[in-house]
Design an enzyme around this catalytic site. Structure first.
Site, PDB file in Angstrom:
ATOM      1  N   ARG A  38      47.659 120.820   1.619  1.00 14.37           N
ATOM      2  CA  ARG A  38      47.465 119.747   0.967  1.00 14.37           C
ATOM      3  C   ARG A  38      46.169 118.622   1.643  1.00 14.37           C
ATOM      4  O   ARG A  38      45.302 118.136   0.757  1.00 14.37           O
ATOM      5  CB  ARG A  38      48.586 118.644   1.318  1.00 14.37           C
ATOM      6  CG  ARG A  38      49.838 119.069   0.345  1.00 14.37           C
ATOM      7  CD  ARG A  38      50.925 118.394   0.522  1.00 14.37           C
ATOM      8  NE  ARG A  38      51.886 118.613  -0.494  1.00 14.37           N
ATOM      9  CZ  ARG A  38      53.276 118.228  -0.589  1.00 14.37           C
ATOM     10  NH1 ARG A  38      53.609 117.414   0.560  1.00 14.37           N
ATOM     11  NH2 ARG A  38      54.058 118.497  -1.642  1.00 14.37           N
ATOM     12  N   LYS A 199      69.086 124.426  -8.809  1.00 14.88           N
ATOM     13  CA  LYS A 199      69.835 123.598  -9.788  1.00 14.88           C
ATOM     14  C   LYS A 199      69.476 123.540 -11.234  1.00 14.88           C
ATOM     15  O   LYS A 199      68.256 123.217 -11.248  1.00 14.88           O
ATOM     16  CB  LYS A 199      70.212 122.130  -9.121  1.00 14.88           C
ATOM     17  CG  LYS A 199      70.907 122.186  -7.883  1.00 14.88           C
ATOM     18  CD  LYS A 199      71.418 120.464  -7.718  1.00 14.88           C
ATOM     19  CE  LYS A 199      70.289 119.791  -7.438  1.00 14.88           C
ATOM     20  NZ  LYS A 199      70.435 118.673  -6.669  1.00 14.88           N
ATOM     21  N   GLY A 352      57.806 123.523  -4.595  1.00 17.70           N
ATOM     22  CA  GLY A 352      57.575 123.529  -3.193  1.00 17.70           C
ATOM     23  C   GLY A 352      58.026 124.854  -2.695  1.00 17.70           C
ATOM     24  O   GLY A 352      57.299 125.301  -1.954  1.00 17.70           O
ATOM     25  N   GLY A 375      57.802 117.388  -7.323  1.00 22.84           N
ATOM     26  CA  GLY A 375      58.535 116.882  -8.419  1.00 22.84           C
ATOM     27  C   GLY A 375      57.519 116.100  -9.602  1.00 22.84           C
ATOM     28  O   GLY A 375      57.973 116.158 -10.827  1.00 22.84           O
TER      29      GLY A 375
HETATM   30  P1  ADP Z   1      61.204 124.957  -6.017  1.00 23.14           P
HETATM   31  O1  ADP Z   1      61.111 124.330  -4.845  1.00 23.14           O
HETATM   32  O2  ADP Z   1      60.164 126.219  -6.060  1.00 23.14           O
HETATM   33  O3  ADP Z   1      61.225 124.028  -7.115  1.00 23.14           O
HETATM   34  P2  ADP Z   1      64.125 124.841  -5.689  1.00 23.14           P
HETATM   35  O4  ADP Z   1      63.718 123.651  -4.784  1.00 23.14           O
HETATM   36  O5  ADP Z   1      64.864 124.519  -7.040  1.00 23.14           O
HETATM   37  O6  ADP Z   1      62.642 125.529  -6.074  1.00 23.14           O
HETATM   38  O7  ADP Z   1      64.915 125.977  -5.128  1.00 23.14           O
HETATM   39  C1  ADP Z   1      64.730 126.509  -3.880  1.00 23.14           C
HETATM   40  C2  ADP Z   1      66.023 127.036  -3.378  1.00 23.14           C
HETATM   41  O8  ADP Z   1      66.987 127.614  -3.862  1.00 23.14           O
HETATM   42  C3  ADP Z   1      65.642 127.997  -2.041  1.00 23.14           C
HETATM   43  O9  ADP Z   1      66.097 127.320  -0.960  1.00 23.14           O
HETATM   44  C4  ADP Z   1      66.489 129.065  -2.365  1.00 23.14           C
HETATM   45  O10 ADP Z   1      66.994 129.558  -1.020  1.00 23.14           O
HETATM   46  C5  ADP Z   1      67.375 128.675  -3.243  1.00 23.14           C
HETATM   47  N1  ADP Z   1      68.284 129.566  -3.910  1.00 23.14           N
HETATM   48  C6  ADP Z   1      67.548 130.530  -4.807  1.00 23.14           C
HETATM   49  N2  ADP Z   1      68.210 131.359  -5.339  1.00 23.14           N
HETATM   50  C7  ADP Z   1      69.701 131.236  -4.813  1.00 23.14           C
HETATM   51  C8  ADP Z   1      70.843 131.635  -4.833  1.00 23.14           C
HETATM   52  N3  ADP Z   1      71.034 132.739  -5.639  1.00 23.14           N
HETATM   53  N4  ADP Z   1      71.916 131.346  -4.146  1.00 23.14           N
HETATM   54  C9  ADP Z   1      71.646 130.262  -3.193  1.00 23.14           C
HETATM   55  N5  ADP Z   1      70.331 129.601  -3.205  1.00 23.14           N
HETATM   56  C10 ADP Z   1      69.615 130.009  -3.793  1.00 23.14           C
HETATM   57 MG    MG Z   2      62.340 122.971  -3.779  1.00 24.11          MG
END
Ligand code: ADP
Ligand code: MG
Length: 395
Positions: A38, A199, A352, A375
């Protein structure tokens, strides 16, 4: 859509005091910055301004000190790193626009750099307190917002201060908004959106919008389980929030009625629990048995997603395909990350954890745009207006 806010390049900055909101919310290990991505991302704006003879006053938040002075969340380590990166002295103020900031701002020479303390040492930062905003504005003649990662929050050092000074977009903020909006505005086709992570509710706004815009949405990560549950599959102990199931049903309905193909995995990698040394199992289908959880998309799905990515005109990727932090479940995310890196189309990665995955696999340099905002990038992709951007002067 062209970016319609005034750019720092349009401002007369020579000899002027310029308050720049940056995103130095970096991970620390004691006094060391462990990832300076960053800080590096803010260098073009900082170096543009120092080169143009501005007196540069930087401010940022770091972590969540909640209105208290928490010495472990001081920006001093970021000041040292910035000094190493620019080869220039970086003066550190001990407060956020108070007496020490004013005294040091007054002594700044053209081309000099001052960094204020963590804006969240002040409770007024997150409350967008007008008194704090005008105190910050009092330090400077011009305001520049380069903190894309904070642009979705109307805080005193973002939207608040912009109301008091001529307010311009920094070079990073400008590029972030241009690249992220271009994906939805006028993409080369096919437009393939890859969504994963934990989620559905976090990303339902993006799913809804891109069901109208994209050609294909590929789902991975824990996000697929509400979809599988909605389709009547068993999911074992896989991560799945009840409130996400109706959202998934709704998306499936919209996809069936629309032009965008919504693609779910056809195989999975299972584990007994969320751990790197758990027992694993390859599942050649999507009915997860009792006592197991789906922790990654399977190799067949990963290679299908990779081939769709390789023929896309535009790729947007947000959210890992599995629990990539755990080596046995990193395969799907690695395959997708490598496909994105190798794709001939225009590629954008946000989020992230997705960016952390790119860093882990050393692929950041091969992606066209890696967003610094989690976000903020999601809100922009949902089509929302970011308050930090809205507050800037129009071009
Ligand atoms: P980003 O930060 O890229 O937007 P998220 O915060 O939505 O991504 O999700 C990342 C998390 O999702 C990671 O910590 C990963 O471990 C978890 N994750 C991904 N697939 C699974 C799964 N099948 N079961 C449990 N956790 C998962
Ligand atoms: Mg995340």
């Amino acid at each position: 859509m062209a970016f319609d806010k005034a750019s720092v390049r349009d401002a007369e900055v020579d000899g002027k005091r310029v308050l720049v909101r940056v995103d130095f919310n970096v991970p620390l290990d004691g006094q060391e910055v462990t990832d300076d991505t960053r800080i590096r991302a803010a260098l073009p704006t900082i170096e543009y301004l120092t080169g143009a003879g501005a007196k540069v006053i930087l401010c940022s938040h770091l972590g969540r000190p909640k209105g208290q002075v928490v010495p472990e969340l001081s920006l001093a380590p970021a000041a040292r790193r910035l000094s190493e990166l620019t080869g220039k002295a970086v003066v550190m103020a001990s407060d956020v626009g108070g007496e020490d900031s004013r005294a040091k701002a007054d002594r700044l020479e053209p081309g000099g750099i001052l960094l204020l303390e963590n804006t969240r040492y002040e409770a007024g930062e997150t409350d967008n307190d007008p008194e704090l905003a005008s105190r910050l504005a009092g330090l400077a003649d011009i305001y520049v917002d380069d903190a894309f990662g904070a642009a979705h929050r109307a805080h005193a050092s973002t939207a608040g201060v912009a109301g008091h000074l001529p307010a311009y977009a920094g070079l990073l903020l400008e590029k972030e908004v241009e690249n992220l909006t271009s994906v939805a505005a006028d993409p080369e086709r096919p437009l393939v959106v890859v969504l994963g992570g934990s989620k559905v509710s976090d990303k339902v706004g993006v799913i809804d919008r891109f069901l109208e815009i994209a050609d294909q949405i590929l789902i991975g990560g824990a996000m697929c389980f509400p979809f599988f549950k909605a389709q009547g599959h068993t999911i074992g102990n896989s991560l799945c929030q009840d409130e996400d199931i109706p959202l998934a049903e709704d998306a499936l309905r919209k996809a069936a009625a629309g032009r965008c193909e919504l693609v779910l995995p056809t195989d999975l990698t299972l584990g007994r629990e969320f751990s790197a040394d758990t027992e694993t199992e390859a599942l050649a289908g999507t009915d997860v048995p009792d006592g197991w959880m789906g922790l990654d998309i399977g190799p067949q799905s990963a290679s299908d997603y990779a081939s769709r990515i390789s023929t896309a005109g535009t790729v947007l990727w947000n959210g890992p395909m599995g629990a990539f932090e755990l080596d046995p479940f990193a395969g799907g995310t690695r395959t997708v990350a490598e496909a994105v890196a190798a794709a001939p189309g225009f590629t954008v990665v946000g989020g992230g954890d997705s960016v952390a995955a790119l860093v882990k696999f050393e692929l950041t340099g091969d992606v066209d745009w890696v967003s610094t905002g989690g976000g903020a990038s999601l809100e922009l992709l949902e089509g929302k207006t970011l308050p930090g951007v809205a507050a800037l002067n129009d071009r």
